[in-house]
Design an enzyme around this catalytic site. Structure first.
Site, PDB file in Angstrom:
ATOM      1  N   PHE A  96     -20.933  14.042  32.552  1.00  0.00           N
ATOM      2  CA  PHE A  96     -22.316  14.448  32.304  1.00  0.00           C
ATOM      3  C   PHE A  96     -22.876  15.196  33.514  1.00  0.00           C
ATOM      4  O   PHE A  96     -23.935  14.852  34.044  1.00  0.00           O
ATOM      5  CB  PHE A  96     -23.212  13.231  31.976  1.00  0.00           C
ATOM      6  CG  PHE A  96     -22.807  12.487  30.740  1.00  0.00           C
ATOM      7  CD1 PHE A  96     -23.135  12.995  29.488  1.00  0.00           C
ATOM      8  CD2 PHE A  96     -22.108  11.295  30.821  1.00  0.00           C
ATOM      9  CE1 PHE A  96     -22.773  12.297  28.332  1.00  0.00           C
ATOM     10  CE2 PHE A  96     -21.734  10.600  29.682  1.00  0.00           C
ATOM     11  CZ  PHE A  96     -22.064  11.102  28.436  1.00  0.00           C
ATOM     12  N   HIS A  97     -22.142  16.167  33.977  1.00  0.00           N
ATOM     13  CA  HIS A  97     -22.638  16.993  35.079  1.00  0.00           C
ATOM     14  C   HIS A  97     -21.876  18.315  35.133  1.00  0.00           C
ATOM     15  O   HIS A  97     -20.830  18.466  34.504  1.00  0.00           O
ATOM     16  CB  HIS A  97     -22.509  16.252  36.418  1.00  0.00           C
ATOM     17  CG  HIS A  97     -21.103  15.964  36.846  1.00  0.00           C
ATOM     18  ND1 HIS A  97     -20.505  14.730  36.712  1.00  0.00           N
ATOM     19  CD2 HIS A  97     -20.157  16.765  37.395  1.00  0.00           C
ATOM     20  CE1 HIS A  97     -19.268  14.784  37.156  1.00  0.00           C
ATOM     21  NE2 HIS A  97     -19.021  16.013  37.571  1.00  0.00           N
ATOM     22  N   ALA A  98     -22.442  19.244  35.895  1.00  0.00           N
ATOM     23  CA  ALA A  98     -21.747  20.481  36.266  1.00  0.00           C
ATOM     24  C   ALA A  98     -21.771  20.543  37.791  1.00  0.00           C
ATOM     25  O   ALA A  98     -22.443  19.736  38.450  1.00  0.00           O
ATOM     26  CB  ALA A  98     -22.456  21.689  35.668  1.00  0.00           C
ATOM     27  N   ARG A 136     -19.378  19.111  31.996  1.00  0.00           N
ATOM     28  CA  ARG A 136     -18.227  18.388  31.469  1.00  0.00           C
ATOM     29  C   ARG A 136     -18.543  16.932  31.186  1.00  0.00           C
ATOM     30  O   ARG A 136     -19.335  16.300  31.901  1.00  0.00           O
ATOM     31  CB  ARG A 136     -16.999  18.506  32.400  1.00  0.00           C
ATOM     32  CG  ARG A 136     -16.840  17.568  33.588  1.00  0.00           C
ATOM     33  CD  ARG A 136     -17.755  17.837  34.727  1.00  0.00           C
ATOM     34  NE  ARG A 136     -17.868  19.225  35.128  1.00  0.00           N
ATOM     35  CZ  ARG A 136     -17.125  19.797  36.085  1.00  0.00           C
ATOM     36  NH1 ARG A 136     -16.241  19.087  36.745  1.00  0.00           N
ATOM     37  NH2 ARG A 136     -17.330  21.049  36.440  1.00  0.00           N
TER      38      ARG A 136
END
Ligand code: TYD
Length: 142
Positions: free
Chosen positions: A58-60, A105
């Site tokens: 849950f991040h880029a 992602r």
């Protein structure tokens, strides 16, 4: 398996094939910075014993480049470039998933035996993370 056509509009994502030096004793893969991993490797981390049903990520990242390899078992990557989401299943220790900057992602569907190893181009730096999805979408528009 990755559908490469599905990823044609994903310039910051690519599958990398690693040459296996296997013989009758078994398999061996060597990872070398610049040679078959397209950056200097500053950090390696791995996830294992991931509980059933868990989704992580849950991040880029703003600048970090990473190569993820399911060295054992399998898992699924949900990749999002702000326009389209694709699923990439990792289930082959001979293949790495190169994820460059500004790709959201999420990782899920970890098999109980999954060992997901990640090679990273930078040391851990929380300020490189984009953990807010709306902020990620806004950054795509800049
Ligand atoms: P986290 O970012 O939540 O993992 P994921 O994005 O896969 O869900 O990381 C979990 C914890 O591990 C968090 O406290 C930060 C720490 N961590 C490090 O100290 N170094 C690292 O290289 C990474 C990837 C995480």
């Amino acid at each position: 398996m990755v559908d490469k056509n599905n990823m044609s509009d994903y310039p910051n994502v690519q599958m990398v094939d690693f040459k296996s030096c296997g013989d009758e004793r078994g398999s061996l893969i060597a990872l070398e910075q610049i040679k078959n991993v397209p950056f200097d490797i500053k950090r390696v981390y791995y996830m294992f014993d991931t509980k059933e049903g868990v989704t992580r990520g849950f991040h880029a990242h703003k600048a970090l480049k990473q190569v993820a390899i399911a060295v054992k078992g399998s898992c699924n990557f949900v990749l999002d470039n702000g326009k389209k989401r694709v699923n990439v299943k990792l289930d082959d220790p001979c293949k790495g998933l190169l994820i460059e900057e500004f790709i959201w992602r999420e990782m899920n569907q970890f098999s109980p035996d999954c060992v997901l190893m990640v090679l990273a181009s930078e040391y851990y730096d929380e300020s490189d993370y984009v953990r807010d999805y709306d902020e990620f979408l806004k950054a795509q528009l800049k």
